[in-house]
Motif scaffolding. Structure first.
Motif, PDB file in Angstrom:
ATOM      1  N   ALA A 282       1.029  -1.356   0.214  1.00 49.61           N
ATOM      2  CA  ALA A 282      -0.014  -0.253  -0.005  1.00 49.61           C
ATOM      3  C   ALA A 282       0.883   1.341   0.066  1.00 49.61           C
ATOM      4  O   ALA A 282       0.557   1.927  -0.475  1.00 49.61           O
ATOM      5  N   GLY A 283       1.590   0.851   0.694  1.00 47.23           N
ATOM      6  CA  GLY A 283       2.711   2.235   0.562  1.00 47.23           C
ATOM      7  C   GLY A 283       3.292   2.469  -0.578  1.00 47.23           C
ATOM      8  O   GLY A 283       3.187   3.893  -0.832  1.00 47.23           O
ATOM      9  N   GLN A 284       3.714   1.728  -1.330  1.00 40.21           N
ATOM     10  CA  GLN A 284       4.529   1.699  -2.632  1.00 40.21           C
ATOM     11  C   GLN A 284       3.676   2.453  -3.906  1.00 40.21           C
ATOM     12  O   GLN A 284       3.962   3.433  -4.512  1.00 40.21           O
TER      13      GLN A 284
ATOM     14  N   ALA B 148       0.768   4.208  -2.852  1.00 39.23           N
ATOM     15  CA  ALA B 148      -0.224   5.165  -2.211  1.00 39.23           C
ATOM     16  C   ALA B 148       0.805   6.423  -3.405  1.00 39.23           C
ATOM     17  O   ALA B 148      -0.572   7.389  -3.608  1.00 39.23           O
TER      18      ALA B 148
ATOM     19  N   THR C 230      -1.945   6.233  -7.041  1.00 39.17           N
ATOM     20  CA  THR C 230      -3.138   5.272  -6.587  1.00 39.17           C
ATOM     21  C   THR C 230      -3.605   5.705  -5.812  1.00 39.17           C
ATOM     22  O   THR C 230      -3.044   6.182  -4.663  1.00 39.17           O
ATOM     23  N   ARG C 231      -5.412   5.944  -5.588  1.00 39.75           N
ATOM     24  CA  ARG C 231      -6.050   6.423  -4.619  1.00 39.75           C
ATOM     25  C   ARG C 231      -5.850   4.583  -3.485  1.00 39.75           C
ATOM     26  O   ARG C 231      -6.422   3.337  -4.272  1.00 39.75           O
ATOM     27  N   ILE C 232      -5.223   4.609  -2.387  1.00 35.23           N
ATOM     28  CA  ILE C 232      -5.836   3.010  -1.496  1.00 35.23           C
ATOM     29  C   ILE C 232      -7.142   3.420  -0.500  1.00 35.23           C
ATOM     30  O   ILE C 232      -7.604   4.047   0.114  1.00 35.23           O
ATOM     31  N   ASP C 233      -8.142   2.539  -0.758  1.00 33.48           N
ATOM     32  CA  ASP C 233      -9.283   2.413  -0.734  1.00 33.48           C
ATOM     33  C   ASP C 233      -9.082   1.699   0.929  1.00 33.48           C
ATOM     34  O   ASP C 233      -9.726   2.051   1.776  1.00 33.48           O
TER      35      ASP C 233
ATOM     36  N   VAL D 215      -6.858  -1.769   3.692  1.00 32.51           N
ATOM     37  CA  VAL D 215      -6.065  -2.098   3.692  1.00 32.51           C
ATOM     38  C   VAL D 215      -5.900  -3.363   4.535  1.00 32.51           C
ATOM     39  O   VAL D 215      -6.585  -2.537   5.318  1.00 32.51           O
TER      40      VAL D 215
ATOM     41  N   VAL E 230      -5.426  -5.638  -0.948  1.00 33.07           N
ATOM     42  CA  VAL E 230      -5.429  -4.415  -1.024  1.00 33.07           C
ATOM     43  C   VAL E 230      -6.132  -3.758  -1.162  1.00 33.07           C
ATOM     44  O   VAL E 230      -6.224  -4.427  -2.558  1.00 33.07           O
TER      45      VAL E 230
ATOM     46  N   LEU F 206      -7.768  -0.686  -4.650  1.00 32.18           N
ATOM     47  CA  LEU F 206      -7.106   0.328  -5.192  1.00 32.18           C
ATOM     48  C   LEU F 206      -8.328   1.000  -5.890  1.00 32.18           C
ATOM     49  O   LEU F 206      -9.802  -0.120  -6.786  1.00 32.18           O
TER      50      LEU F 206
ATOM     51  N   CYS G 181      -9.504   3.530  -9.006  1.00 29.70           N
ATOM     52  CA  CYS G 181      -8.564   4.542  -9.859  1.00 29.70           C
ATOM     53  C   CYS G 181      -9.325   4.651 -11.135  1.00 29.70           C
ATOM     54  O   CYS G 181     -10.124   3.921 -11.710  1.00 29.70           O
TER      55      CYS G 181
END
Lengths: 309, 279
Positions: free
Chosen positions: A246-248, A250, A253-256, A258, A263, A265, A267
């Protein structure tokens, strides 16, 4: 005016009014040869009227309708109807005829060989009921008979007005099978439907009609891009690496959401490919990817509620 | 061209099958046959001083009957030809087939006319056969009887087309029934009454005999009666029609022409109205 032969059907700035009521309001659209063209819209949006205009059953108040290169209201168009099939919304037939007699009558009118009648009855599963009078037929049986008459003579142009309403899932499958057989023979199909989830996989292009106006027209992905509804992506990741992934991502794109091993996402449609490349860059950490593109019913609701046409 | 005719025949065949299925044909044959025989027997007793064959007497009584009955039968066959299919929704589908609207109308007309022809041939023709048999093979007056049968078909065709016209004018089947009965009353019953009362009130001041006959002739039911009453020698004397005056000498051609016009004009009007109709 030059006739574009790529278009099976063309509507140019077509209005249809009944008295002061505007049913069809300035519609421009083309149906290409061989495609499956779907009309969607609320009840009373004007879908049936658009179909009647294409069939030459009603005349546009303003504008021009061309079908197979000719105005369908022309008297000379009559001969072209041999290559057309139509299943009206809730078709009604002569109640005292049997299924066999009715198909025979329509086949003779279309100049179709009588050998086709039995085959069509079998296709729609009405062979056993063929010698029964139509007033003993159920709604589903009438609908199937309606399809059988519409596809007589393997028409080049097939119009289906809400064809699967009231049919059970098994019959629906047969129904679409018959249509798909015809389509592989090059038949152009125009369908109006409310059954959005069954139609979206079969439509080449979709026209969204709202209060007689064409609010959008295009393939499913065209429409979803236009609406801007996001693509949802779920990544299955190796246990414990979700936070790192998720960190990589972020930055891109938008993380919804976790959790431990997945994860989610979100977009926009047009950033989908870029996002997929970033995911690919992550290598073995990502075990699986599943994507949910917007469904037609979401797109439909967006057009009906959101955009004021 | 052949395809065009074939389409009309397919449409006509459907009407005939419908007529056979719903017992219309059988009922009409039975009605016409029974009445023809009954009237001939009733009419054969008091012939009096005028020498006339039983067939000629039958022509007189059958003409008076057919004049009322055939228009009614024809109207009942035809009044819902178009409005019925519009209301029931079958027209919508039919018009998406390779069938021109004039062909639909022609097919229905041909089919209905065939039903009437069958009923007249079997009903009146059967009675003719029985009458000849009973009369020890006396065929005097068969020409008049045959002409009566032919003109009966023509009269039926007139009212079929009046029925189609009604069917293309109204939007509901129920209204069409009323209009059909109204048309029958007006043309077959009230027209004569009106004409006679006008004659009585007028006392010969404005309505000359010529005008009176002309007014009589333009009505299809009266044209039918004139054709059968004055057309053939003995019959004219039998009904006393020739006594009324020279104005009644309409001959054979004029009444037929009038009836043919009453077929063609409503047919063309109906075709035009039908073509303008949108679904």
């Amino acid at each position: 005016m030059p006739v574009n032969t790529d278009h099976a059907i063309e509507l140019r700035a077509v209005d249809k009014r009944y008295g002061k009521t505007v049913v069809v309001d300035g519609i421009d659209l083309q149906v290409h040869n061989g495609e499956c063209f779907v009309l969607i819209g609320h009840n009373g949006a004007g879908k049936t009227t658009i179909m009647k205009l294409m069939l030459g059953l009603t005349r546009p108040s303003i504008g021009q309708v061309m079908v197979l290169g000719e105005d369908p209201m022309n008297r000379s168009f009559v001969a072209r109807r041999q290559a057309m099939g139509y299943l009206p919304e809730s078709a009604s037939f002569y109640p005292h005829m049997t299924g066999l007699e009715l198909l025979g009558y329509y086949a003779r009118l279309k100049g179709v060989s009588s050998t086709e009648i039995g085959r069509r009855l079998e296709q729609v599963g009405l062979l056993d009921a063929a010698t029964r009078r139509l007033n003993t037929y159920s709604k589903g049986m009438r609908q199937r008979l309606g399809l059988a008459q519409a596809v007589l003579g393997a028409p080049r142009l097939l119009f289906l007005d809400e064809p699967t309403t009231g049919l059970d899932p098994l019959v629906r499958r047969d129904f679409y099978q018959i249509i798909s057989d015809l389509r592989s023979g090059g038949t152009t199909v125009v369908i109006s439907s409310h059954a959005l989830n069954e139609i979206e996989v079969r439509a080449d292009r979709i026209a969204v009609i709202k209060h007689g106006r064409l609010v959008a027209c295009g393939s499913l992905s065209d429409l979803s891009r236009r609406v801007g509804l996001p693509v949802r992506t779920r990544l299955a990741v190796a246990s414990g690496s979700a936070a790192r992934v998720a960190g990589q991502l972020a930055a891109h794109t938008r993380i919804d959401r976790v959790n431990d091993h997945s994860v989610d996402l979100i977009c926009p449609e047009d950033e989908k490919m870029a996002m997929l490349r970033h995911i690919a860059d992550l290598g073995d950490t990502v075990l699986d990817v599943s994507m949910t593109t917007p469904r037609l019913d979401e797109i439909y609701l967006h057009f009906m509620n959101g955009e004021r046409a | 061209m052949i395809r065009m005719l074939k389409t009309i025949l397919i449409l006509a065949a459907k009407e005939i099958r419908d007529g056979l299925r719903n017992r219309w044909v059988a009922a009409t044959i039975l009605l016409l046959g029974t009445l023809a025989l009954a009237l001939s027997y009733l009419g054969s007793a008091p012939i009096g001083e005028i020498r006339a064959g039983v067939l000629e007497v039958s022509v007189v009584s059958l003409t008076s009957l057919s004049m009322y009955l055939l228009p009614l039968i024809a109207l009942m066959l035809s009044f819902d030809a178009l409005v019925g299919e519009f209301e029931h929704g079958t027209m919508l589908l039919l018009l998406t087939y390779p069938v021109a609207r004039w062909q639909i109308l022609s097919g229905k007309f041909l089919g209905h006319a065939a039903i009437l022809l069958l009923a007249i041939l079997v009903g009146y023709g059967g009675a003719l056969g029985v009458l000849i048999l009973v009369g020890d093979g006396d065929t005097t007056g068969w020409q008049a009887y045959s002409a009566m049968m032919a003109s009966s078909l023509l009269l039926g065709c007139v009212f079929l087309n009046i029925g189609y016209l009604i069917s293309s004018l109204v939007r509901e089947r129920a209204v069409a029934v009323g209009a059909a009965v109204g048309a029958w009353l007006l043309l077959v019953v009230l027209y004569d009454l009106g004409l006679l009362s006008a004659l009585l009130i007028d006392e010969g001041k404005h309505i000359s005999e010529g005008l009176f006959s002309a007014l009589m002739l333009v009505n299809p039911a009266d044209a039918y009666r004139l054709f059968n009453f004055t057309g053939f020698g003995e019959i004219g004397r039998l009904v006393g029609a020739t006594d009324i005056g020279a104005g009644f000498e309409s001959g054979l051609v004029a009444p037929i022409l009038v009836m043919v016009l009453w077929v063609i004009v409503p047919f063309l009007l109906t075709t035009a109205l039908f073509h303008r109709r949108e679904l």
